[in-house]
Write a protein that holds these residues in place. Sequence first.
Motif, PDB file in Angstrom:
ATOM      1  N   CYS A 186       0.838  -1.204   0.000  1.00 46.48           N
ATOM      2  CA  CYS A 186       0.000   0.000   0.000  1.00 46.48           C
ATOM      3  C   CYS A 186       0.875   1.256   0.000  1.00 46.48           C
ATOM      4  O   CYS A 186       1.807   1.371   0.806  1.00 46.48           O
ATOM      5  N   PHE A 187       0.528   2.175  -0.884  1.00 50.54           N
ATOM      6  CA  PHE A 187       1.338   3.371  -1.117  1.00 50.54           C
ATOM      7  C   PHE A 187       0.497   4.637  -1.047  1.00 50.54           C
ATOM      8  O   PHE A 187      -0.716   4.606  -1.199  1.00 50.54           O
ATOM      9  N   GLU A 188       1.191   5.754  -0.897  1.00 51.56           N
ATOM     10  CA  GLU A 188       0.672   7.064  -1.245  1.00 51.56           C
ATOM     11  C   GLU A 188       1.354   7.390  -2.562  1.00 51.56           C
ATOM     12  O   GLU A 188       2.579   7.290  -2.690  1.00 51.56           O
ATOM     13  N   TYR A 189       0.545   7.746  -3.536  1.00 47.51           N
ATOM     14  CA  TYR A 189       1.027   7.987  -4.897  1.00 47.51           C
ATOM     15  C   TYR A 189       0.957   9.480  -5.188  1.00 47.51           C
ATOM     16  O   TYR A 189      -0.047  10.129  -4.908  1.00 47.51           O
ATOM     17  N   PHE A 190       2.039  10.009  -5.746  1.00 45.81           N
ATOM     18  CA  PHE A 190       2.139  11.442  -6.051  1.00 45.81           C
ATOM     19  C   PHE A 190       2.373  11.634  -7.546  1.00 45.81           C
ATOM     20  O   PHE A 190       3.419  11.256  -8.053  1.00 45.81           O
ATOM     21  N   VAL A 191       1.389  12.207  -8.230  1.00 43.59           N
ATOM     22  CA  VAL A 191       1.549  12.498  -9.652  1.00 43.59           C
ATOM     23  C   VAL A 191       2.454  13.715  -9.806  1.00 43.59           C
ATOM     24  O   VAL A 191       3.224  13.813 -10.746  1.00 43.59           O
ATOM     25  N   HIS A 192       2.323  14.651  -8.882  1.00 41.21           N
ATOM     26  CA  HIS A 192       3.153  15.846  -8.855  1.00 41.21           C
ATOM     27  C   HIS A 192       3.330  16.233  -7.386  1.00 41.21           C
ATOM     28  O   HIS A 192       2.806  15.569  -6.495  1.00 41.21           O
ATOM     29  N   ASN A 193       4.065  17.291  -7.131  1.00 43.98           N
ATOM     30  CA  ASN A 193       4.404  17.636  -5.749  1.00 43.98           C
ATOM     31  C   ASN A 193       3.357  18.495  -5.038  1.00 43.98           C
ATOM     32  O   ASN A 193       3.588  18.954  -3.927  1.00 43.98           O
ATOM     33  N   GLU A 194       2.200  18.713  -5.657  1.00 44.30           N
ATOM     34  CA  GLU A 194       1.131  19.465  -5.005  1.00 44.30           C
ATOM     35  C   GLU A 194      -0.212  18.734  -5.208  1.00 44.30           C
ATOM     36  O   GLU A 194      -1.086  19.211  -5.915  1.00 44.30           O
ATOM     37  N   PRO A 195      -0.342  17.546  -4.567  1.00 43.57           N
ATOM     38  CA  PRO A 195      -1.538  16.737  -4.800  1.00 43.57           C
ATOM     39  C   PRO A 195      -2.796  17.271  -4.117  1.00 43.57           C
ATOM     40  O   PRO A 195      -3.897  16.909  -4.484  1.00 43.57           O
ATOM     41  N   GLY A 196      -2.633  18.125  -3.149  1.00 47.33           N
ATOM     42  CA  GLY A 196      -3.768  18.701  -2.423  1.00 47.33           C
ATOM     43  C   GLY A 196      -3.391  20.084  -1.950  1.00 47.33           C
ATOM     44  O   GLY A 196      -2.792  20.857  -2.692  1.00 47.33           O
TER      45      GLY A 196
ATOM     46  N   VAL B  74       5.256   6.190  -2.112  1.00 45.70           N
ATOM     47  CA  VAL B  74       5.720   6.048  -0.729  1.00 45.70           C
ATOM     48  C   VAL B  74       5.038   4.815  -0.155  1.00 45.70           C
ATOM     49  O   VAL B  74       3.809   4.762  -0.059  1.00 45.70           O
ATOM     50  N   LEU B  75       5.833   3.809   0.207  1.00 46.99           N
ATOM     51  CA  LEU B  75       5.278   2.600   0.818  1.00 46.99           C
ATOM     52  C   LEU B  75       4.897   2.914   2.258  1.00 46.99           C
ATOM     53  O   LEU B  75       5.752   3.299   3.063  1.00 46.99           O
ATOM     54  N   THR B  76       3.601   2.791   2.573  1.00 45.52           N
ATOM     55  CA  THR B  76       3.111   3.153   3.906  1.00 45.52           C
ATOM     56  C   THR B  76       2.873   1.941   4.786  1.00 45.52           C
ATOM     57  O   THR B  76       3.110   1.988   5.986  1.00 45.52           O
TER      58      THR B  76
ATOM     59  N   SER C 130      10.826  -1.142   0.709  1.00 47.94           N
ATOM     60  CA  SER C 130      10.981   0.051  -0.137  1.00 47.94           C
ATOM     61  C   SER C 130      12.252  -0.046  -0.963  1.00 47.94           C
ATOM     62  O   SER C 130      12.264   0.315  -2.147  1.00 47.94           O
ATOM     63  N   ASN C 131      13.320  -0.534  -0.338  1.00 47.71           N
ATOM     64  CA  ASN C 131      14.571  -0.731  -1.074  1.00 47.71           C
ATOM     65  C   ASN C 131      14.402  -1.767  -2.175  1.00 47.71           C
ATOM     66  O   ASN C 131      14.881  -1.579  -3.296  1.00 47.71           O
ATOM     67  N   THR C 132      13.709  -2.853  -1.864  1.00 46.94           N
ATOM     68  CA  THR C 132      13.476  -3.907  -2.849  1.00 46.94           C
ATOM     69  C   THR C 132      12.654  -3.394  -4.020  1.00 46.94           C
ATOM     70  O   THR C 132      12.941  -3.694  -5.182  1.00 46.94           O
ATOM     71  N   LEU C 133      11.619  -2.596  -3.716  1.00 47.37           N
ATOM     72  CA  LEU C 133      10.713  -2.077  -4.747  1.00 47.37           C
ATOM     73  C   LEU C 133      11.209  -0.776  -5.380  1.00 47.37           C
ATOM     74  O   LEU C 133      10.601  -0.275  -6.325  1.00 47.37           O
TER      75      LEU C 133
END
Length: 159
Positions: free
Chosen positions: A91-101, A114-116, A141-144
Amino acid sequence: MQELIQIFKKQGQEFINDLMSDYVVVTEKLSGSSFSFEKDGNTFKYFKGNVNRPINIIDRTLMVYYEPAINYIQTSVKPILNQIPDNWRFCFEYFVHNEPGVIRYDNLPKNKLVLTHIQVKGENGKIAKIIEDPRVIKDWSNTLNVTPLVPIFQGYLTS
């Protein structure tokens, strides 16, 4: 973040006592989009948000939002498919760009992910365990080749 007095009102004194005596890990609640994948035989299933229905080909055609993340998993993680345990959902938080909200981040995470946490499913397909241990998250995270969710604080609270 809730104030301690609000937590006390909701949870009670016993919860506060446990909180002060237990090892605590505090992480940031990121403002990205929830995205996850799990191994399905020799391929992967992808999920958006907390939905248990995989993203299908129609979703992918109509909504290309998750396509960069899906392409990354297919090209970079597929070669290590045999290392991915069955019944684990990453499970991740995915960022298309640096201002998602409303928050503007200075840096994008590695490969925009970001692996959460990791959900481990039991034989019945239901979540049996959630792995949030920072060491395990860092190793995976290192593996992926993605960014781990790094704790802001780890340790015991003091009064």
